[in-house]
Scaffold this motif. Structure first.
Motif, PDB file in Angstrom:
ATOM      1  N   ILE A  95       0.662  -1.526   0.394  1.00  0.00           N
ATOM      2  CA  ILE A  95       0.045  -0.532   0.312  1.00  0.00           C
ATOM      3  C   ILE A  95       0.991   1.006   0.034  1.00  0.00           C
ATOM      4  CG2 ILE A  95      -2.104   1.388   1.674  1.00  0.00           C
ATOM      5  CD1 ILE A  95      -2.370  -1.732   2.261  1.00  0.00           C
ATOM      6  N   SER A  96       1.982   1.115   0.576  1.00  0.00           N
ATOM      7  CA  SER A  96       2.639   2.228   0.516  1.00  0.00           C
ATOM      8  C   SER A  96       3.397   2.843  -0.470  1.00  0.00           C
ATOM      9  CB  SER A  96       3.770   2.385   1.625  1.00  0.00           C
ATOM     10  OG  SER A  96       3.150   1.737   3.141  1.00  0.00           O
ATOM     11  N   ASN A  97       3.813   1.154  -1.650  1.00  0.00           N
ATOM     12  CA  ASN A  97       4.468   1.486  -2.932  1.00  0.00           C
ATOM     13  C   ASN A  97       3.650   2.720  -3.060  1.00  0.00           C
ATOM     14  OD1 ASN A  97       7.000   1.061  -2.624  1.00  0.00           O
ATOM     15  ND2 ASN A  97       6.107  -1.081  -3.662  1.00  0.00           N
ATOM     16  N   ALA A  98       1.469   2.006  -3.597  1.00  0.00           N
ATOM     17  CA  ALA A  98       0.843   1.965  -4.087  1.00  0.00           C
ATOM     18  C   ALA A  98       0.973   4.374  -3.717  1.00  0.00           C
ATOM     19  CB  ALA A  98      -0.192   2.096  -3.576  1.00  0.00           C
ATOM     20  N   ILE A  99       0.577   4.075  -3.119  1.00  0.00           N
ATOM     21  CA  ILE A  99       0.702   5.775  -2.418  1.00  0.00           C
ATOM     22  C   ILE A  99       1.699   6.530  -2.897  1.00  0.00           C
ATOM     23  CG2 ILE A  99       0.913   7.666  -0.654  1.00  0.00           C
ATOM     24  CD1 ILE A  99      -0.877   4.989   1.151  1.00  0.00           C
ATOM     25  N   LYS A 100       2.947   5.431  -2.892  1.00  0.00           N
ATOM     26  CA  LYS A 100       4.163   6.656  -3.439  1.00  0.00           C
ATOM     27  C   LYS A 100       3.990   6.879  -4.744  1.00  0.00           C
ATOM     28  CE  LYS A 100       8.149   4.998  -1.164  1.00  0.00           C
ATOM     29  NZ  LYS A 100       9.325   4.315  -1.140  1.00  0.00           N
ATOM     30  N   TYR A 101       3.600   5.125  -5.394  1.00  0.00           N
ATOM     31  CA  TYR A 101       4.123   6.154  -6.916  1.00  0.00           C
ATOM     32  C   TYR A 101       3.054   6.205  -7.801  1.00  0.00           C
ATOM     33  CZ  TYR A 101       8.555   3.606  -6.314  1.00  0.00           C
ATOM     34  OH  TYR A 101       9.244   3.842  -6.002  1.00  0.00           O
TER      35      TYR A 101
END
Lengths: 713, 127
Positions: free
Chosen positions: A613-619
């Motif tokens: 989820i962090s990845n998704a938010i970041k990218y």
């Protein structure tokens, strides 16, 4: 006087006539018993009497002429003339009769006499001969018939002498023909004809005949010697059959067979040859087979004709073929000798022999120049053959190796093992390869890998030795390097562990004092500064955490702390924790997670969702959308974190789960990313027995999926 | 309500001060009785002062926190100790809990984290 004289004359005439008559009778008698000398002279008696009584001069003349003997018959002429002049017609008649009889008997007696002499001469031979000997006079009348003739023909001599010989022949004209030939040629040799015996059965004879002549060379008859050849002919027939059989055999032979006469004429050639050369019986062999005008220089005809059997090999340059020749004399019925030649085309055998030799040579070369040391071991003991590489390996020259004991090359400590291996190889049981220490000439030990292969059908085997001394050394080096690296890696890990720990320690007062500051009276600006400090500290903490997690995975096997995990609760917690970031970027995050419990390590499941989820938010850009969903399936769950972000180029997709992998390594890359998050996800999913993957459409977004079983085994 | 007497065990001075400052925020409920800079001193001071609660750093010289927890627990099985460490591995956590710590706090922590942990420790101790 006149009357006395006439009376006396009549008286004398009577005596003369009587004497003449008596002489004729006597002459006839003597002639019949063959004594011609005596009866010839009997005629002088009436002649002398006539001369004494009538004309002495005429008598003396007659005597003179009579002495000349040859003119005996002529002497009657003056005698008769003398008588005619002075006596009566009756006296003349007597003289004429006497003359005629004398003349005829003289002639007949002469022939009789000659024949008689010949007969006497041959008599003994004829009687004892096994061949039928028959004398036939020029008229064809049988004059002599010996014992053998009686046996052959069944007629006795009495029955046939004086009869014509025509009746003996199966073809009557034969008698005439034979006589003509004999008269023309003077002789007849081995003439075959068929005669009929007394029982009218045909008898095959071989006849030789010669002409009999009198002293003046006038033919007077033939003597014929005949042999019954009926048996012989039967035998010949049989022999001919045998020859036919032989020919049949020769005909059917796969080898070439031909027969040539002494003068090189082909008498027979079998089918094999006819197929190759065509039918050439009657022509000369060197012409037929070799197209030569003279006999072949290596021809064995002379030797064979002498009775020798020869076998030799002939290479035909013209045809490039090799023949195995077997030549032997063959006696013909007529006594001549022919040469029987059996020849076999052995080109193929020769070629095979050559090929075998070539193959041997080839294998010898391979053996010799093989890059492994090769040797042949006899009876598991003695080395009988070694190649160049074996010389190199052992340090001995070939002469010293060959004959040496195989065990001399094996180090003592490996002896038993190698021998067991050899024994088992012979039984076909052991593994193909055996490693042992090889002792070379100066006692130097080399490590070799040996393959021992039994050679079928012989108590010998071939050993192939590969010098792995250098390999062993390198392997040892490699092992040492590996150990050193492992050691280093451990040191590095330990160092990193300590380093991460030491990095966290200074973080503690930053975070702690910042939280203390919150309760202090601060200007708005100060509060904003504090917020930034807190956020940075939090991010730093998260990064260190991830590194610590990975270091833990690397260091040792991780045991999952399994418990019943309510997935929807975990997801809610994660979403809540990332809430500020989502809010800041004005993003929307939705969840669709069924209320299910799975057996898992809660912290790690949380880490998986958190990282994704962090990845998704970041990218994902501001205002983007993130959908978290979990699908419950029969044995597992399938989770998906989808975003509407920048996406991942296709060529990067296979590598994004690799540790430290970053799609963008430039200075413009997204901050706060070490490329660790996805690799932690991958490791944790793997620990749970699941798998993770991603799909993406650059510019539109990415989907990260993972599946994991609901129950851990 | 009686104030809880807290012994702070920390080798880093700024951490000792920070913990004291944090507890000062709830001075009605907690008072710092003393500080110890290593495990050995902690055990001695615990015996001398008999505090209600102990915050124990695990990584220290002379005697580490785990050993100190064990010795205190031997002396007073009812001692309420909160282990504080930067080494956030599950093994470390389990080791601390096994030694006798009632709670476990990871560095870095906020003031809220500290009081949550202290509350929890006391609740568990009452049960």
């Amino acid at each position: 006087m006149e009357s006395t004289r006439t009376k006396r004359r009549d008286h004398r005439l009577l005596i003369l006539s009587f004497a003449s008559f008596a002489c004729v009778i006597l002459a006839l008698y003597f002639a019949s018993i063959g004594t011609t000398i005596v009866y010839t002279h009997l005629f002088y008696i009436p002649l002398i009497l006539a001369g004494m009584w009538y004309k002495k001069k005429a008598v003396y003349l007659a005597l003179l002429l009579g002495a000349a003997h040859i003119f005996i018959t002529l002497s009657y002429i003056p005698l008769s003339a003398a008588i005619l002049m002075e006596t009566s017609e009756r006296a003349l008649m007597f003289v004429v009769v006497s003359y005629a009889i004398g003349f005829v008997s003289d002639k007949w007696a002469k022939g009789e006499e000659k024949l008689k002499e010949t007969t006497d001469y041959l008599d003994n031979i004829i009687k004892s001969s096994a061949d039928a000997i028959v004398v036939v006079d020029t008229d064809g009348t049988v004059r002599s018939w010996n014992k053998a003739a009686e046996d052959n023909m069944g007629y006795t001599a009495d029955e046939v002498i004086g009869t014509t010989n025509t009746k003996f022949f199966a073809v009557p004209e034969e008698a005439e023909r034979i006589m003509k030939i004999v008269q023309r040629e003077g002789e007849l040799k081995n003439y075959r004809t068929t005669v009929l015996n007394k029982a009218k059965k045909p008898v095959h004879i071989s006849m030789s005949a010669a002409l009999l002549k009198d002293k003046t060379g006038v033919p007077i008859g033939t003597v014929r010697v005949s042999r019954d050849v009926t048996k012989e002919e039967e035998l010949e027939e049989k022999i001919k059959d045998e020859r036919d059989n032989l020919d049949l055999i020769l005909e059917s032979m796969a080898d070439g067979v031909y027969i040539v006469s002494k003068d090189y004429k082909v008498e027979f050639m079998n089918k094999v040859l006819i197929d190759v050369f065509g039918y050439h019986v009657g022509e000369v062999c060197y012409k037929v087979f070799h197209n030569r005008e003279t006999p072949c220089p290596r021809c064995k005809n002379t030797e064979v004709m002498k009775g020798k059997t020869v076998r030799w090999e002939w290479y035909s340059h013209r045809e490039d073929r090799t023949y195995d020749l077997f030549e032997t004399p063959l006696r013909n019925i007529n006594g001549t000798i022919s040469k029987l030649t059996i020849f076999r085309d052995i080109s193929d055998r020769k070629r095979m022999e050559d090929e075998l030799r070539d193959a041997e040579e080839r294998y010898r070369v391979i053996f010799e120049h093989a890059l492994t040391a090769l040797c042949v071991i006899e009876h598991g003991e003695v080395v009988s053959l070694a190649n160049k590489e074996f010389e190199t390996l052992s340090g001995y020259s070939r002469e010293k190796i060959e004959g040496k004991k195989w065990t001399d090359f094996i180090a003592d400590e490996d002896m038993e093992r190698v021998q067991n291996y050899c024994e088992e190889r012979r039984k076909g049981e052991a593994p193909a390869c055996c490693e042992f220490k090889f002792v070379s000439c100066n006692g130097e030990i080399k490590h070799v890998n040996a393959w021992i292969e039994p050679i079928p059908g012989a108590n010998r085997c071939i050993a192939s030795l590969l010098d792995i001394t250098e390999l062993k050394r390198k392997e040892e080096e490699l092992r040492e390097t590996c150990e050193r690296l492992t050691e280093l890696d451990k040191m590095k890990r330990d160092f990193l562990n300590v380093a991460y720990h030491e990095m966290r320690s200074p973080l503690a007062p930053i975070v702690g004092y910042a939280s203390l500051l919150e309760s202090c009276k601060l200007p708005d600006k100060g509060r904003r500064y504090l917020y930034n400090i807190e956020q940075s500290a939090k991010e730093l903490d998260m990064m260190i955490n991830r590194m610590l997690q990975l270091a833990t995975i690397d260091g040792k096997k991780i045991d999952l702390i399994l418990e019943e995990v309510a997935l929807h609760e975990v997801v809610q917690e994660v979403v809540k924790s990332v809430g500020p970031g989502v809010k800041k970027k004005n993003q929307v995050i939705t969840t669709a997670v069924p209320e299910i419990e799975v057996q898992a390590d809660k912290e790690k499941i949380a880490a998986i969702f958190s990282n994704l989820i962090s990845n998704a938010i970041k990218y994902t850009e501001e205002g983007g959308r993130i959908d978290v969903s979990v699908e419950e399936r029969e044995d597992d769950i399938k989770a998906c974190v989808a975003d509407t972000g920048m996406g991942i180029p296709e060529d990067h997709l296979p590598y994004i789960f690799e540790r430290f992998y970053m799609v963008d390594t430039s200075l413009t890359r997204k901050p706060g990313s070490l490329g660790l998050g996805l690799s932690i996800v991958k490791e944790y999913v793997k620990l749970h027995g699941g798998k993770v993957w991603a799909t993406s459409e650059p510019g539109k977004g990415s989907n990260f999926f993972f599946i994991m079983p609901k129950r851990q085994r | 309500m009686e104030k809880k007497r807290v012994l702070i065990v920390e080798d880093a001075a700024y951490m000792r001060e920070m913990l004291a400052e944090m507890l000062e925020q709830e001075k009605d409920r907690y008072e710092v009785v003393d500080f110890a800079v290593n495990g050995k001193e902690a055990v001695e001071k615990y015996k001398e002062l008999k505090p209600d609660l102990v915050t124990m750093d695990l990584a220290m010289e002379v005697m580490d926190g785990l050993q100190a927890i064990k010795e205190i627990k031997v002396y007073d099985p009812n001692a309420l100790i909160i282990a504080i460490t930067a080494l956030g591995t599950p093994e470390q956590k389990n080791a601390a809990l096994d030694a006798g710590a009632g709670e476990y706090l990871w560095k870095p922590f906020t003031i809220k984290n500290l009081f949550d942990a202290l509350e929890k420790l006391q609740r568990n101790g009452e049960e």
